[in-house]
Design a protein around this motif. Structure first.
Motif, PDB file in Angstrom:
ATOM      1  N   GLU A   1       0.856  -1.192   0.000  1.00  9.31           N
ATOM      2  CA  GLU A   1       0.000   0.000   0.000  1.00  9.31           C
ATOM      3  C   GLU A   1       0.887   1.236   0.000  1.00  9.31           C
ATOM      4  N   PHE A   2       0.691   2.121  -0.980  1.00  2.70           N
ATOM      5  CA  PHE A   2       1.482   3.345  -1.075  1.00  2.70           C
ATOM      6  C   PHE A   2       0.774   4.476  -0.353  1.00  2.70           C
ATOM      7  N   VAL A   3       1.539   5.239   0.414  1.00  2.00           N
ATOM      8  CA  VAL A   3       0.988   6.375   1.149  1.00  2.00           C
ATOM      9  C   VAL A   3       1.799   7.622   0.795  1.00  2.00           C
ATOM     10  N   PRO A   4       1.155   8.771   0.712  1.00  2.00           N
ATOM     11  CA  PRO A   4       1.847   9.989   0.272  1.00  2.00           C
ATOM     12  C   PRO A   4       2.755  10.567   1.343  1.00  2.00           C
ATOM     13  N   THR A   5       3.858  11.132   0.898  1.00  2.00           N
ATOM     14  CA  THR A   5       4.767  11.866   1.759  1.00  2.00           C
ATOM     15  C   THR A   5       5.355  13.006   0.935  1.00  2.00           C
ATOM     16  N   THR A   6       6.228  13.788   1.525  1.00  2.00           N
ATOM     17  CA  THR A   6       6.923  14.853   0.807  1.00  2.00           C
ATOM     18  C   THR A   6       8.419  14.657   1.024  1.00  2.00           C
ATOM     19  N   TRP A   7       9.239  15.311   0.197  1.00  2.00           N
ATOM     20  CA  TRP A   7      10.685  15.193   0.365  1.00  2.00           C
ATOM     21  C   TRP A   7      11.126  15.777   1.700  1.00  2.00           C
ATOM     22  N   ALA A   8      10.420  16.780   2.179  1.00  2.32           N
ATOM     23  CA  ALA A   8      10.802  17.410   3.439  1.00  2.32           C
ATOM     24  C   ALA A   8      10.461  16.549   4.655  1.00  2.32           C
ATOM     25  N   THR A   9       9.453  15.675   4.534  1.00  2.00           N
ATOM     26  CA  THR A   9       8.996  14.892   5.688  1.00  2.00           C
ATOM     27  C   THR A   9       9.253  13.399   5.551  1.00  2.00           C
ATOM     28  N   LEU A  10       9.764  12.942   4.404  1.00  2.00           N
ATOM     29  CA  LEU A  10       9.910  11.517   4.133  1.00  2.00           C
ATOM     30  C   LEU A  10      10.700  10.791   5.227  1.00  2.00           C
ATOM     31  N   GLU A  11      11.853  11.316   5.597  1.00  2.86           N
ATOM     32  CA  GLU A  11      12.708  10.619   6.557  1.00  2.86           C
ATOM     33  C   GLU A  11      12.064  10.545   7.935  1.00  2.86           C
ATOM     34  N   ASP A  12      11.425  11.615   8.369  1.00  2.75           N
ATOM     35  CA  ASP A  12      10.751  11.593   9.669  1.00  2.75           C
ATOM     36  C   ASP A  12       9.567  10.636   9.648  1.00  2.75           C
ATOM     37  N   ASP A  13       8.829  10.610   8.540  1.00  5.73           N
ATOM     38  CA  ASP A  13       7.696   9.683   8.425  1.00  5.73           C
ATOM     39  C   ASP A  13       8.159   8.241   8.552  1.00  5.73           C
ATOM     40  N   LEU A  14       9.291   7.937   7.933  1.00 12.02           N
ATOM     41  CA  LEU A  14       9.799   6.567   7.969  1.00 12.02           C
ATOM     42  C   LEU A  14      10.397   6.231   9.332  1.00 12.02           C
ATOM     43  N   GLU A  15      11.161   7.134   9.898  1.00 12.48           N
ATOM     44  CA  GLU A  15      11.838   6.846  11.162  1.00 12.48           C
ATOM     45  C   GLU A  15      10.855   6.721  12.317  1.00 12.48           C
ATOM     46  N   SER A  16       9.822   7.546  12.313  1.00 14.97           N
ATOM     47  CA  SER A  16       8.842   7.505  13.401  1.00 14.97           C
ATOM     48  C   SER A  16       7.940   6.283  13.300  1.00 14.97           C
ATOM     49  N   GLY A  17       7.820   5.727  12.088  1.00 15.65           N
ATOM     50  CA  GLY A  17       6.910   4.604  11.891  1.00 15.65           C
ATOM     51  C   GLY A  17       5.452   5.015  11.873  1.00 15.65           C
ATOM     52  N   SER A  18       5.181   6.320  11.842  1.00 12.17           N
ATOM     53  CA  SER A  18       3.796   6.795  11.916  1.00 12.17           C
ATOM     54  C   SER A  18       3.016   6.543  10.632  1.00 12.17           C
ATOM     55  N   LYS A  19       3.735   6.419   9.488  1.00 10.64           N
ATOM     56  CA  LYS A  19       3.025   6.263   8.218  1.00 10.64           C
ATOM     57  C   LYS A  19       3.467   5.044   7.426  1.00 10.64           C
ATOM     58  N   CYS A  20       4.709   4.627   7.573  1.00 13.93           N
ATOM     59  CA  CYS A  20       5.211   3.584   6.679  1.00 13.93           C
ATOM     60  C   CYS A  20       6.417   2.886   7.294  1.00 13.93           C
ATOM     61  N   ILE A  21       6.761   1.753   6.696  1.00 10.85           N
ATOM     62  CA  ILE A  21       7.941   0.996   7.120  1.00 10.85           C
ATOM     63  C   ILE A  21       8.993   0.949   6.010  1.00 10.85           C
ATOM     64  N   LEU A  22       8.613   1.415   4.820  1.00  4.62           N
ATOM     65  CA  LEU A  22       9.505   1.420   3.663  1.00  4.62           C
ATOM     66  C   LEU A  22       9.272   2.696   2.883  1.00  4.62           C
TER      67      LEU A  22
END
Length: 328
Positions: A143-164
């Motif tokens: 399942e693909f979920v939207p992110t931005t270049w500015a928030t991608l790393e935080d989204d991944l590290e926090s685990g709040s939106k994605c695991i990959l």
């Protein structure tokens, strides 16, 4: 190319499971950029890509005002690739053990030919396509979920939106320290791109540093970081700098004001793709510009995973798949 470096990531020294090789995955066997791009342009499938389609808003129009002395460029409305990024989920929801394993993948959807989003075909491009085939081979529901270049790393590290995370992501020292990094998909360098109407004006990297030239970049990601490096080393001295919120907005501004001296630094992959589209306003002349060795390393496009237990297991499977698909 991946080369022997790929084997560094081979999980636990085991053998490739030939039963899981995706022998029909002919696209991956043709990962050389030129062949892949021609496949996308010529394809009649829903994944086929066109510059006009990327730039064409479905629900709202771009407006971009560039002031010659203030060197500002703004976008007043939101394009069709804007999606709701406020969705949150716990880390445990990012891999759910059902009949098949569900994985949530962050991608910006604004970096063709590696990732693109529109309301008709949803997510397409090389990175999502590879992951869809990976999911079929390894029993993952992707399942693909939207992110931005500015928030991608935080989204991944926090685990709040994605695991990959996927789609035009460059391997960097910082990212390697924070995340699991896949074997590389493609190699590239950073190059300038500008309109065909500026070919006579821009003959070398030095020309891009003139007063009156404006360099546009999207916020976040390695394009902006590369521009900062050029400025810090004094390679670019006099141009105006303007940072836009997204990659798509930057390209829209460049296309709309093609007669103005606008420049963007991006990857050879994206530059060649944009310049190679039918009726493109962009030139690929900048690809051949000589760059100082201090800022001209070969980089790689990769996938990133979190360093959670689930992320490590996922990375092992993904690397096994990539190696097997390449070898088949």
């Amino acid at each position: 190319s991946i080369g022997s470096r790929a084997w560094v990531f081979f999980p636990r020294g085991g053998q490739i499971d030939s039963g899981r090789r995706l022998r029909s995955f002919g696209l991956f066997k043709r990962l050389q950029l030129g062949i892949f791009l021609r496949h996308l342009v010529a394809s009649g499938e829903p994944t086929s890509l066109s510059l006009e389609r990327f730039m064409r808003p479905l629900h709202a129009a771009f407006t971009c005002a560039l002031f010659l002395f203030a060197a500002s460029c703004t976008v007043a409305s939101v394009s069709n690739t804007t999606q709701n990024t406020s969705t949150s989920a716990s880390r445990t929801n990012n891999i759910i053990s059902t009949g098949s394993k569900e994985i949530k993948v962050c991608t910006t959807g604004d970096y063709p030919p590696l990732t693109n989003y529109d309301s008709i075909t949803k997510y397409s491009g090389l990175a999502p396509t590879v992951l869809k085939h990976f999911g079929l081979a390894y029993n993952y529901n992707v399942e693909f979920v939207p992110t931005t270049w500015a928030t991608l790393e935080d989204d991944l590290e926090s685990g709040s939106k994605c695991i990959l995370a996927a789609g035009g992501i460059t391997e960097t020292q910082n990212r390697s320290a924070r995340f699991g990094v896949s074997i590389p998909l493609l190699s590239f360098k950073k190059v300038p791109i500008f309109s065909k109407e500026n070919e006579a004006r821009f003959q070398s990297l030095k020309d891009l540093g003139q007063a009156g030239v404006t360099v546009l970049e999207n916020r976040g990601g390695t394009n902006e970081a590369f521009l900062e490096l050029l400025l810090a080393k004094g390679i670019l001295t006099d141009p105006n700098i303007h940072i836009l919120p997204s990659n798509q907005e930057t390209w829209a501004c460049m296309a709309k004001f093609s007669k103005l001296p606008l420049v963007m630094f991006t990857d050879t992959i994206e530059a060649q793709f944009r310049a190679g589209m039918p009726h493109a306003v962009f030139s690929d002349a900048g690809v051949s510009f000589a760059m100082p060795s201090s800022v001209d390393p070969v980089s790689h496009k990769v996938y990133l995973t979190s360093k959670s237990t689930q992320g490590v297991d996922l990375l092992n499977d993904l690397n096994r798949f990539l190696i097997g698909a390449r070898a088949s």
